[in-house]
Every structure is written in structure tokens, then in C-alpha cells.
Design a protein around this motif. Structure first.
Motif, short mmCIF file in Angstrom:
data_model
loop_
_atom_site.label_atom_id
_atom_site.label_comp_id
_atom_site.label_asym_id
_atom_site.label_seq_id
_atom_site.Cartn_x
_atom_site.Cartn_y
_atom_site.Cartn_z
N ILE A 178 0.83 -1.21 0.00
CA ILE A 178 0.00 0.00 0.00
C ILE A 178 0.87 1.25 0.00
O ILE A 178 0.58 2.22 -0.72
N GLU A 179 1.91 1.26 0.79
CA GLU A 179 2.76 2.45 0.90
C GLU A 179 3.49 2.78 -0.39
O GLU A 179 3.86 3.93 -0.62
N LYS A 180 3.67 1.80 -1.28
CA LYS A 180 4.30 2.07 -2.58
C LYS A 180 3.39 2.91 -3.49
O LYS A 180 3.89 3.66 -4.33
N ARG A 181 2.08 2.74 -3.35
CA ARG A 181 1.08 3.50 -4.11
C ARG A 181 1.42 3.56 -5.61
O ARG A 181 1.54 4.63 -6.19
N ILE A 182 1.54 2.42 -6.23
CA ILE A 182 1.88 2.36 -7.65
C ILE A 182 0.62 2.65 -8.46
O ILE A 182 -0.26 1.80 -8.59
N GLU A 183 0.52 3.86 -8.99
CA GLU A 183 -0.63 4.27 -9.78
C GLU A 183 -0.27 4.19 -11.25
O GLU A 183 0.80 4.62 -11.66
N LEU A 184 -1.20 3.66 -12.02
CA LEU A 184 -0.96 3.47 -13.44
C LEU A 184 -2.02 4.20 -14.27
O LEU A 184 -3.09 4.54 -13.77
N GLU A 185 -1.70 4.42 -15.53
CA GLU A 185 -2.62 5.13 -16.42
C GLU A 185 -3.74 4.25 -16.92
O GLU A 185 -4.82 4.72 -17.22
N ASN A 186 -3.50 2.95 -17.01
CA ASN A 186 -4.49 2.02 -17.52
C ASN A 186 -5.71 2.01 -16.61
O ASN A 186 -5.60 1.87 -15.39
N PHE A 187 -6.88 2.17 -17.20
CA PHE A 187 -8.15 2.26 -16.49
C PHE A 187 -8.40 1.07 -15.57
O PHE A 187 -9.05 1.20 -14.54
N CYS A 188 -7.89 -0.10 -15.93
CA CYS A 188 -8.14 -1.33 -15.17
C CYS A 188 -7.23 -1.49 -13.96
O CYS A 188 -7.54 -2.25 -13.05
N LEU A 189 -6.12 -0.81 -13.96
CA LEU A 189 -5.08 -1.04 -12.95
C LEU A 189 -5.24 -0.12 -11.75
O LEU A 189 -5.99 0.86 -11.81
N PRO A 190 -4.55 -0.40 -10.65
CA PRO A 190 -4.72 0.39 -9.43
C PRO A 190 -4.48 1.88 -9.60
O PRO A 190 -3.56 2.30 -10.30
N HIS A 191 -5.37 2.61 -8.96
CA HIS A 191 -5.24 4.06 -8.94
C HIS A 191 -5.51 4.62 -7.54
O HIS A 191 -4.99 5.65 -7.18
N PHE A 192 -6.34 3.95 -6.77
CA PHE A 192 -6.69 4.41 -5.43
C PHE A 192 -6.18 3.42 -4.39
O PHE A 192 -6.31 2.21 -4.56
N TYR A 193 -5.62 3.96 -3.31
CA TYR A 193 -5.08 3.15 -2.23
C TYR A 193 -5.61 3.67 -0.90
O TYR A 193 -5.82 4.87 -0.75
N PRO A 194 -5.77 2.77 0.08
CA PRO A 194 -6.20 3.23 1.40
C PRO A 194 -5.05 3.92 2.13
O PRO A 194 -3.89 3.69 1.81
N GLU A 195 -5.41 4.74 3.08
CA GLU A 195 -4.43 5.24 4.03
C GLU A 195 -4.29 4.14 5.09
O GLU A 195 -5.29 3.52 5.47
N ILE A 196 -3.10 3.91 5.55
CA ILE A 196 -2.88 2.84 6.52
C ILE A 196 -3.73 3.05 7.77
O ILE A 196 -4.33 2.10 8.28
N ASP A 197 -3.85 4.28 8.24
CA ASP A 197 -4.60 4.53 9.47
C ASP A 197 -6.12 4.53 9.25
O ASP A 197 -6.87 4.63 10.21
N SER A 198 -6.58 4.41 8.01
CA SER A 198 -8.02 4.32 7.76
C SER A 198 -8.32 3.18 6.78
O SER A 198 -9.19 3.29 5.92
N PHE A 199 -7.59 2.09 6.96
CA PHE A 199 -7.74 0.92 6.11
C PHE A 199 -9.18 0.39 6.14
O PHE A 199 -9.74 0.03 5.10
N GLU A 200 -9.78 0.36 7.31
CA GLU A 200 -11.16 -0.14 7.44
C GLU A 200 -12.14 0.73 6.64
O GLU A 200 -13.07 0.22 6.03
N ALA A 201 -11.93 2.03 6.61
CA ALA A 201 -12.81 2.93 5.86
C ALA A 201 -12.76 2.64 4.36
O ALA A 201 -13.74 2.86 3.65
N PHE A 202 -11.63 2.14 3.88
CA PHE A 202 -11.48 1.82 2.46
C PHE A 202 -12.33 0.61 2.07
O PHE A 202 -12.58 0.37 0.89
N GLN A 203 -12.81 -0.14 3.05
CA GLN A 203 -13.61 -1.34 2.79
C GLN A 203 -15.09 -1.01 2.55
O GLN A 203 -15.86 -1.87 2.13
N VAL A 204 -15.47 0.26 2.78
CA VAL A 204 -16.87 0.68 2.59
C VAL A 204 -17.24 0.49 1.11
O VAL A 204 -16.50 0.88 0.22
N GLY A 205 -18.39 -0.10 0.90
CA GLY A 205 -18.87 -0.39 -0.44
C GLY A 205 -18.56 -1.82 -0.88
O GLY A 205 -19.16 -2.32 -1.83
#
Length: 153
Positions: A11-38
Motif C-alpha cells: 500500500i505504501e508504494k502507491r503504484i498508480e498506473l494510467e491504464n483504467f483497469c489497474l490500481p489508482h486508489f489506495y487506502p491510508e494505513i490509518d483508515s484501512f477499514e474505511a477503504f472497505q466501505v462499499g
């Protein structure tokens, strides 16, 4: 939840890519649980929305990043001994149908770093992906197609 060190490092590496399918959003370590919403928690009611039936998002799954459309990349917390294989599922399909995209969190990180590197090069990304990735995997085939569409524009 105590986040395993391997997951934190990814998570801390936050590797964001241009490709629409690939990772772009990452949780903050201190709010990891909030990233699970949805995915695990209803956004309006706060109720758990996990289950054990076919197509349910499992209680043991944790989203570690998501793409532009909030399609999740996740791990199963019970698979630590297997170095956390990484799964992907399309969001909004009515049920969750995971696709294993990498055999471990480390392998996934390496794949993303490699893709980030080739995105910055002015050469045929599709050929390099075709030579290196398993395009029989629905996810990697979609990534390949997305790069193809970007090049056509």
C-alpha cells in the motif's frame, strides 16, 4: 485489524498506473477499514454486507487498492501462508466473481512496477504485455485491451 507488514509495504508504494483497469486508489494505513466501505460495509447504513454464498464479498477479503471505477484488488487474510495471492473483481456486476491476478502480493507489486516502467517508454506496450503476461487470464486480457484502446486514440 492489524494490517500484515507485506500488505502495508504494498500500500505504501502507491503504484498508480494510467491504464483504467489497474490500481489508482489506495487506502491510508490509518483508515484501512474505511477503504472497505462499499465492499464489506454498506456506505449508508454501516451494516456488514459480506456473506458466504456464491457471489458474496467474503469477510476474510480486504481491498488493498482499486482502479478508476473502484473495481477492487483484494487479498484473503487467511492466505498469509501463501504470501497473499491478489484477486480482482468487477464492481457493480451484481455479484463478486474473483479473478486471481497474481500468486502473491510481492508478484503483484513487481507486475505493477514493470507496467509503470513500460508506460513511461515510447514503445509497443501491447507486445511487451503479450510476451510477459498470461492473456488467458480475463483480467490481464482486459488490461491488454485497455492499452490497445489508449494507443488507438
Amino acid at each position: 485489524m492489524k494490517i500484515p507488514e507485506k500488505i502495508k509495504e504494498f500500500i505504501e508504494k502507491r503504484i498508480e498506473l494510467e491504464n483504467f483497469c489497474l490500481p489508482h486508489f489506495y487506502p491510508e494505513i490509518d483508515s484501512f477499514e474505511a477503504f472497505q466501505v462499499g465492499y464489506k460495509i454498506h456506505g449508508n447504513t454501516g451494516e456488514k454486507i459480506t456473506g458466504e454464498d456464491q457471489g458474496d464479498f467474503r469477510e476474510s477479503w480486504f481491498v488493498i487498492c482499486s482502479g478508476y471505477s473502484n473495481d477492487p484488488f483484494f487479498i484473503d487474510i487467511h492466505e498469509e501462508n501463501e504470501n497473499f495471492p491478489v484477486y480482482f473483481a468487477w464492481h457493480g456486476a451484481g455479484s463478486w466473481n474473483p479473478i486471481k491476478v497474481s500468486n502473491s502480493i510481492h508478484e503483484f507489486s513487481n507486475q505493477l512496477e514493470w507496467l509503470k516502467e513500460i508506460e513511461s517508454m515510447d514503445e509497443n506496450i501491447q507486445k511487451r504485455i503479450k510476451d510477459k503476461m498470461d492473456l488467458s487470464n480475463k483480467f490481464w486480457a482486459e488490461v491488454y485491451s485497455e492499452y490497445e484502446e489508449c494507443e488507438d486514440e
